[in-house]
Structure formats: structure tokens, C-alpha cells
Design an enzyme around this catalytic site. Sequence first.
Site, PDB file in Angstrom:
ATOM      1  N   GLY A 230       0.810  -1.213   0.000  1.00  0.00           N
ATOM      2  CA  GLY A 230       0.000   0.000   0.000  1.00  0.00           C
ATOM      3  C   GLY A 230       0.844   1.263   0.000  1.00  0.00           C
ATOM      4  O   GLY A 230       0.531   2.242  -0.679  1.00  0.00           O
ATOM      5  N   THR A 231       1.936   1.239   0.758  1.00  0.00           N
ATOM      6  CA  THR A 231       2.842   2.399   0.806  1.00  0.00           C
ATOM      7  C   THR A 231       3.515   2.602  -0.547  1.00  0.00           C
ATOM      8  O   THR A 231       3.614   3.742  -1.045  1.00  0.00           O
ATOM      9  CB  THR A 231       3.910   2.191   1.899  1.00  0.00           C
ATOM     10  OG1 THR A 231       3.264   2.041   3.156  1.00  0.00           O
ATOM     11  CG2 THR A 231       4.866   3.367   1.952  1.00  0.00           C
TER      12      THR A 231
ATOM     13  N   ASN B 158       2.377   1.691  -3.388  1.00  0.00           N
ATOM     14  CA  ASN B 158       1.329   2.186  -4.276  1.00  0.00           C
ATOM     15  C   ASN B 158       1.166   3.698  -4.139  1.00  0.00           C
ATOM     16  O   ASN B 158       1.054   4.416  -5.141  1.00  0.00           O
ATOM     17  CB  ASN B 158       0.011   1.472  -3.946  1.00  0.00           C
ATOM     18  CG  ASN B 158      -1.163   1.977  -4.761  1.00  0.00           C
ATOM     19  OD1 ASN B 158      -1.603   3.114  -4.607  1.00  0.00           O
ATOM     20  ND2 ASN B 158      -1.686   1.131  -5.627  1.00  0.00           N
TER      21      ASN B 158
ATOM     22  N   LYS C  11       5.596 -11.756 -16.561  1.00  0.00           N
ATOM     23  CA  LYS C  11       6.811 -11.004 -16.873  1.00  0.00           C
ATOM     24  C   LYS C  11       6.643  -9.591 -16.316  1.00  0.00           C
ATOM     25  O   LYS C  11       5.550  -9.025 -16.360  1.00  0.00           O
ATOM     26  CB  LYS C  11       7.066 -10.975 -18.375  1.00  0.00           C
ATOM     27  CG  LYS C  11       7.340 -12.360 -18.965  1.00  0.00           C
ATOM     28  CD  LYS C  11       7.731 -12.278 -20.423  1.00  0.00           C
ATOM     29  CE  LYS C  11       7.931 -13.662 -21.024  1.00  0.00           C
ATOM     30  NZ  LYS C  11       9.028 -14.391 -20.375  1.00  0.00           N
TER      31      LYS C  11
ATOM     32  N   GLU D 191      -6.200  -2.305  -1.575  1.00  0.00           N
ATOM     33  CA  GLU D 191      -7.048  -1.241  -1.042  1.00  0.00           C
ATOM     34  C   GLU D 191      -8.260  -1.039  -1.951  1.00  0.00           C
ATOM     35  O   GLU D 191      -8.214  -1.361  -3.143  1.00  0.00           O
ATOM     36  CB  GLU D 191      -6.259   0.076  -0.933  1.00  0.00           C
ATOM     37  CG  GLU D 191      -5.005  -0.003  -0.073  1.00  0.00           C
ATOM     38  CD  GLU D 191      -5.293  -0.265   1.394  1.00  0.00           C
ATOM     39  OE1 GLU D 191      -6.411   0.068   1.840  1.00  0.00           O
ATOM     40  OE2 GLU D 191      -4.412  -0.804   2.083  1.00  0.00           O
TER      41      GLU D 191
END
Length: 277
Positions: free
Chosen positions: A7-8, A10, A160, A224
Site C-alpha cells: 500500500g505504501t 502504491n 513477466k 485497497e
Amino acid sequence: MAAGGDGTINEVVNGIAPLEKRPKMAIIPTGTTNDYARALKVPRGNPIEAAKLIGKQQTVLMDIGLVKNKKNGLDQQHYFINIAAAGTLTELTYSVPSQLKTMFGYLAYVVKGAELLPQVQFTPVRVYHDQGIFEGSVSMIFVALTNSIGGFEQIVPDAKLDDGNFTLLMVKTGNLFEILHLIGQVLDGGKHIESDLIEYIKTKSLSIENLQSDNRLLLNLDGEFGGEAPARLYNLSNHIEFFADTDLVSETAITLDTEQLNRENMAKRFIEETQLF
């Protein structure tokens, strides 16, 4: 450098992805599952070793996902690094309270997943992708950029990191026992991708439409809440350069020689600058 979980990372990516000139990114994994660090082979559980990895000067030009849809009734544009998903089980990551995640880590997800399994819903959708159109009912949709989802590295066994393609995976059953069997195939070397209950497609972009008007189809972006369908997703190829341990990343997961590409870009910039004089 981003210290935290997926999340961080992101959040940081959403800050730099719109920029014309984007800085390199390094990860210090301190989150719950750390899927992105797992995919890049960044040491987990040891911040010092993770920081030392930067000194190896090994990087991968990572593909980044972009979603355009509505969230809380407003148009939004949001980037994601690892997974966009929809369906009952994909909602569990943002339905687990933060306190439980902190106390029990990945176990909190397992417990919540077991609780949600009997509630799996079968939703009719229409999905446009590079290979055509899928129209039918699904219980889960995954749009993956790496091979690591929720701590599992076999859900997308041939992913990939830099080829400009999403891996679109759709589960075409809502039957509890069939879903449990598919999970067993995931654990057995990724054999689920050969199942008739799975749609497994490579695509550079796609759109997801919910054909059930009386029920919202919610999106999960990197764990999230990410709004709802309809949604359009785009793969931004080689968009951000991340530090990684390329000695450990599978050769089949990387298509570009980043070091060679950097040398070519340096030479190109040098030529352009000398032409100014």
C-alpha cells in the site's frame, strides 16, 4: 525510497507515475505480505539488507497499471503496481482491520478468506481485452503485473515484469468445492491455468463491465478499495525503474537488459546535448 508494504509503495508510485521524468525507486519492505518486494527479490524482514541491495545497482524497468473508473461517485485515475482485482474474495484485503493486520500479519488474511469463502458470489460481467470479448459469470477477476499475489507465487506462474502485458485471470465458478480445488492446483505448481474453469489471457489493456445492475462490482487495487466497475485498465510499459536483485529474479520474468538500455539512453542524451553546441 519507500519503506512499508504494498500500500505504501502504491502511494509513492501514484505520486511519481504522472511525472514526465520519474526517479528510480527502492523498497524497504516492512508490510504484511510485501508482494512487490517478493517479486523483485528484495530482502524481507531485514531493512538493512534491503537498503544494501541499492548498492548492487541492479534495476528493472517495471510495468505499471493505470485504472480509470469511479470511486465514491467521482471519476478517478489511479495507478497500481501489482494487482487489480474484483469479486468477493478480492475484497478481503480491505475488509481486514488494520489492527488485525499489524497483530497477526498474513494469518489475518487467511482467517478472513476462510470466513468469506462460503459467501462467494457469481457475478455476470463483460470484459473487453486484446484477444476479444468475454461475457459470462465469474467469482473473481485478477489483473496481475507480477507473479506474487497475496504471498502466492504461482497464481500467475509465467508473469513477466516488463513486457507491457497484464495477465488477466478470471474464475468461472462460484462453487465452493471447485474453488478449493483450484486453490489446490495453484499450490501444485500453478496447474490451475490449464483448468476449464479459468480464463487466462495476456493483454495490454482491458475494460470490465458489471452486468448485474442491482449489485456493485468493487475493485481492489494493491490491497485497497479502488472504486467500482465499469473500469478501464491500461498497462504503462517500463514506466518506473525499481531496484531489484536481478541475480535472483527469474530470467524468464525480465525481457529487457536494463543496464544496456541505460547505456543506450545515456549515449542518446549525449548526442542530443552535443548537437546543441
